[in-house]
Motif scaffolding. Structure first.
Motif, PDB file in Angstrom:
ATOM      1  N   GLU A   1       0.827  -1.206   0.000  1.00 19.84           N
ATOM      2  CA  GLU A   1       0.000   0.000   0.000  1.00 19.84           C
ATOM      3  C   GLU A   1       0.867   1.265   0.000  1.00 19.84           C
ATOM      4  OE1 GLU A   1      -3.094   2.054   3.086  1.00 19.84           O
ATOM      5  OE2 GLU A   1      -3.211  -0.133   2.838  1.00 19.84           O
ATOM      6  N   MET A   2       1.910   1.268   0.803  1.00 21.38           N
ATOM      7  CA  MET A   2       2.815   2.422   0.845  1.00 21.38           C
ATOM      8  C   MET A   2       3.506   2.630  -0.502  1.00 21.38           C
ATOM      9  SD  MET A   2       4.463   2.145   4.713  1.00 21.38           S
ATOM     10  CE  MET A   2       6.045   2.522   4.075  1.00 21.38           C
ATOM     11  N   MET A   3       3.910   1.541  -1.128  1.00 25.21           N
ATOM     12  CA  MET A   3       4.566   1.658  -2.436  1.00 25.21           C
ATOM     13  C   MET A   3       3.595   2.191  -3.487  1.00 25.21           C
ATOM     14  SD  MET A   3       7.189  -1.498  -2.885  1.00 25.21           S
ATOM     15  CE  MET A   3       6.684  -2.743  -1.732  1.00 25.21           C
ATOM     16  N   ASP A   4       2.352   1.717  -3.439  1.00 28.39           N
ATOM     17  CA  ASP A   4       1.352   2.210  -4.386  1.00 28.39           C
ATOM     18  C   ASP A   4       1.123   3.716  -4.211  1.00 28.39           C
ATOM     19  OD1 ASP A   4       1.056  -0.308  -5.434  1.00 28.39           O
ATOM     20  OD2 ASP A   4      -0.799  -0.776  -4.320  1.00 28.39           O
ATOM     21  N   LYS A   5       1.039   4.179  -2.951  1.00 30.34           N
ATOM     22  CA  LYS A   5       0.878   5.614  -2.694  1.00 30.34           C
ATOM     23  C   LYS A   5       2.075   6.394  -3.224  1.00 30.34           C
ATOM     24  CE  LYS A   5      -1.994   5.963   1.431  1.00 30.34           C
ATOM     25  NZ  LYS A   5      -2.005   6.348   2.858  1.00 30.34           N
ATOM     26  N   ALA A   6       3.274   5.872  -2.979  1.00 31.82           N
ATOM     27  CA  ALA A   6       4.486   6.558  -3.438  1.00 31.82           C
ATOM     28  C   ALA A   6       4.512   6.637  -4.957  1.00 31.82           C
ATOM     29  CB  ALA A   6       5.726   5.831  -2.921  1.00 31.82           C
ATOM     30  N   ILE A   7       4.077   5.592  -5.626  1.00 29.26           N
ATOM     31  CA  ILE A   7       4.046   5.598  -7.093  1.00 29.26           C
ATOM     32  C   ILE A   7       3.060   6.644  -7.598  1.00 29.26           C
ATOM     33  CG2 ILE A   7       3.350   4.230  -9.116  1.00 29.26           C
ATOM     34  CD1 ILE A   7       4.587   1.791  -7.667  1.00 29.26           C
ATOM     35  N   LEU A   8       1.888   6.716  -6.998  1.00 25.80           N
ATOM     36  CA  LEU A   8       0.895   7.702  -7.427  1.00 25.80           C
ATOM     37  C   LEU A   8       1.393   9.130  -7.188  1.00 25.80           C
ATOM     38  CD1 LEU A   8      -2.416   6.009  -6.209  1.00 25.80           C
ATOM     39  CD2 LEU A   8      -1.567   6.201  -8.560  1.00 25.80           C
ATOM     40  N   GLU A   9       2.010   9.361  -6.021  1.00 23.22           N
ATOM     41  CA  GLU A   9       2.552  10.695  -5.745  1.00 23.22           C
ATOM     42  C   GLU A   9       3.656  11.055  -6.734  1.00 23.22           C
ATOM     43  OE1 GLU A   9       3.792  10.711  -1.676  1.00 23.22           O
ATOM     44  OE2 GLU A   9       1.742  10.551  -0.914  1.00 23.22           O
ATOM     45  N   THR A  10       4.495  10.102  -7.058  1.00 23.42           N
ATOM     46  CA  THR A  10       5.569  10.347  -8.019  1.00 23.42           C
ATOM     47  C   THR A  10       4.996  10.641  -9.402  1.00 23.42           C
ATOM     48  OG1 THR A  10       6.984   8.828  -6.779  1.00 23.42           O
ATOM     49  CG2 THR A  10       7.678   9.372  -9.012  1.00 23.42           C
ATOM     50  N   LYS A  11       3.945   9.930  -9.744  1.00 26.67           N
ATOM     51  CA  LYS A  11       3.293  10.165 -11.034  1.00 26.67           C
ATOM     52  C   LYS A  11       2.735  11.587 -11.103  1.00 26.67           C
ATOM     53  CE  LYS A  11      -0.079   7.973 -14.058  1.00 26.67           C
ATOM     54  NZ  LYS A  11      -1.073   6.895 -14.181  1.00 26.67           N
ATOM     55  N   GLU A  12       2.125  12.038 -10.017  1.00 23.14           N
ATOM     56  CA  GLU A  12       1.603  13.405  -9.973  1.00 23.14           C
ATOM     57  C   GLU A  12       2.735  14.425 -10.070  1.00 23.14           C
ATOM     58  OE1 GLU A  12      -0.640  13.682  -6.383  1.00 23.14           O
ATOM     59  OE2 GLU A  12      -2.194  12.305  -7.082  1.00 23.14           O
ATOM     60  N   ASP A  13       3.815  14.179  -9.348  1.00 20.16           N
ATOM     61  CA  ASP A  13       4.966  15.087  -9.394  1.00 20.16           C
ATOM     62  C   ASP A  13       5.549  15.164 -10.806  1.00 20.16           C
ATOM     63  OD1 ASP A  13       4.694  15.541  -6.693  1.00 20.16           O
ATOM     64  OD2 ASP A  13       6.311  14.162  -6.099  1.00 20.16           O
ATOM     65  N   ILE A  14       5.624  14.039 -11.470  1.00 22.26           N
ATOM     66  CA  ILE A  14       6.166  14.021 -12.837  1.00 22.26           C
ATOM     67  C   ILE A  14       5.268  14.818 -13.773  1.00 22.26           C
ATOM     68  CG2 ILE A  14       6.596  12.513 -14.831  1.00 22.26           C
ATOM     69  CD1 ILE A  14       7.659  10.434 -12.850  1.00 22.26           C
ATOM     70  N   SER A  15       3.968  14.673 -13.626  1.00 19.69           N
ATOM     71  CA  SER A  15       3.064  15.432 -14.516  1.00 19.69           C
ATOM     72  C   SER A  15       3.182  16.938 -14.249  1.00 19.69           C
ATOM     73  CB  SER A  15       1.621  14.952 -14.369  1.00 19.69           C
ATOM     74  OG  SER A  15       1.148  15.200 -13.076  1.00 19.69           O
ATOM     75  N   GLU A  16       3.376  17.339 -12.974  1.00 17.69           N
ATOM     76  CA  GLU A  16       3.587  18.760 -12.667  1.00 17.69           C
ATOM     77  C   GLU A  16       4.892  19.256 -13.268  1.00 17.69           C
ATOM     78  OE1 GLU A  16       3.329  19.451  -8.464  1.00 17.69           O
ATOM     79  OE2 GLU A  16       1.307  18.609  -8.330  1.00 17.69           O
ATOM     80  N   ILE A  17       5.934  18.448 -13.163  1.00 12.37           N
ATOM     81  CA  ILE A  17       7.233  18.838 -13.737  1.00 12.37           C
ATOM     82  C   ILE A  17       7.115  18.955 -15.248  1.00 12.37           C
ATOM     83  CG2 ILE A  17       9.605  18.037 -14.129  1.00 12.37           C
ATOM     84  CD1 ILE A  17       9.484  16.801 -11.291  1.00 12.37           C
ATOM     85  N   LYS A  18       6.380  18.037 -15.858  1.00 10.13           N
ATOM     86  CA  LYS A  18       6.207  18.087 -17.314  1.00 10.13           C
ATOM     87  C   LYS A  18       5.460  19.361 -17.724  1.00 10.13           C
ATOM     88  CE  LYS A  18       4.648  15.383 -21.190  1.00 10.13           C
ATOM     89  NZ  LYS A  18       3.972  14.197 -21.673  1.00 10.13           N
ATOM     90  N   LYS A  19       4.461  19.746 -16.954  1.00 11.74           N
ATOM     91  CA  LYS A  19       3.729  20.984 -17.255  1.00 11.74           C
ATOM     92  C   LYS A  19       4.652  22.195 -17.140  1.00 11.74           C
ATOM     93  CE  LYS A  19      -0.793  19.367 -15.735  1.00 11.74           C
ATOM     94  NZ  LYS A  19      -1.834  19.474 -14.681  1.00 11.74           N
ATOM     95  N   SER A  20       5.494  22.193 -16.125  1.00  8.88           N
ATOM     96  CA  SER A  20       6.440  23.303 -15.943  1.00  8.88           C
ATOM     97  C   SER A  20       7.421  23.376 -17.103  1.00  8.88           C
ATOM     98  CB  SER A  20       7.218  23.134 -14.636  1.00  8.88           C
ATOM     99  OG  SER A  20       6.365  23.193 -13.532  1.00  8.88           O
ATOM    100  N   ILE A  21       7.908  22.233 -17.536  1.00  7.72           N
ATOM    101  CA  ILE A  21       8.847  22.206 -18.661  1.00  7.72           C
ATOM    102  C   ILE A  21       8.163  22.695 -19.932  1.00  7.72           C
ATOM    103  CG2 ILE A  21      10.163  20.664 -20.180  1.00  7.72           C
ATOM    104  CD1 ILE A  21      10.890  19.041 -17.695  1.00  7.72           C
ATOM    105  N   ASP A  22       6.917  22.261 -20.156  1.00  7.17           N
ATOM    106  CA  ASP A  22       6.171  22.719 -21.341  1.00  7.17           C
ATOM    107  C   ASP A  22       5.992  24.240 -21.307  1.00  7.17           C
ATOM    108  OD1 ASP A  22       5.967  20.165 -22.357  1.00  7.17           O
ATOM    109  OD2 ASP A  22       3.932  19.815 -21.551  1.00  7.17           O
ATOM    110  N   LYS A  23       5.698  24.774 -20.122  1.00  6.78           N
ATOM    111  CA  LYS A  23       5.526  26.223 -19.965  1.00  6.78           C
ATOM    112  C   LYS A  23       6.829  26.950 -20.287  1.00  6.78           C
ATOM    113  CE  LYS A  23       2.426  27.589 -16.615  1.00  6.78           C
ATOM    114  NZ  LYS A  23       2.058  27.973 -15.243  1.00  6.78           N
TER     115      LYS A  23
END
Length: 100
Positions: free
Chosen positions: A69-91
């Protein structure tokens, strides 16, 4: 004459008829030593057999579920962080290329 003979020469005197004087105390000590060694060997063999037949799981079921369960949460949080970073890079890319 036997006092002047070396140990190797006296070794030739041992034969089937040679009598060696051993006390009962010495025989009991030798018997106890042999019994102790055999007992230790058999105990070790039994412990090895038990260890081979029944390996215990290193992690309990509930502990495994919590870790998963902890690993699944960490994966989801990392996925969200990556999408935010990708948006920043696109900007940043838009600003870089539109500034010209």
């Amino acid at each position: 004459m036997s006092k002047n003979r070396s140990a190797i020469d006296r070794f030739d005197e041992f034969s089937e008829g040679t009598v060696i004087g051993l006390s009962i105390k010495t025989l009991i000590a030798v018997g106890m030593t042999i019994a102790t060694m055999v007992s230790m060997y058999m105990t070790l063999q039994a412990d090895i057999q038990i260890a081979m037949e029944e390996p215990k799981p290193p992690v309990s079921r509930t502990e495994y579920e919590l870790q998963t369960e902890m690993m699944d949460k960490a994966i989801l949080e990392t996925k969200e962080d990556i999408s935010e970073i990708k948006k920043s890079i696109d900007k940043m890319e838009d600003r870089l290329f539109n500034a010209r």
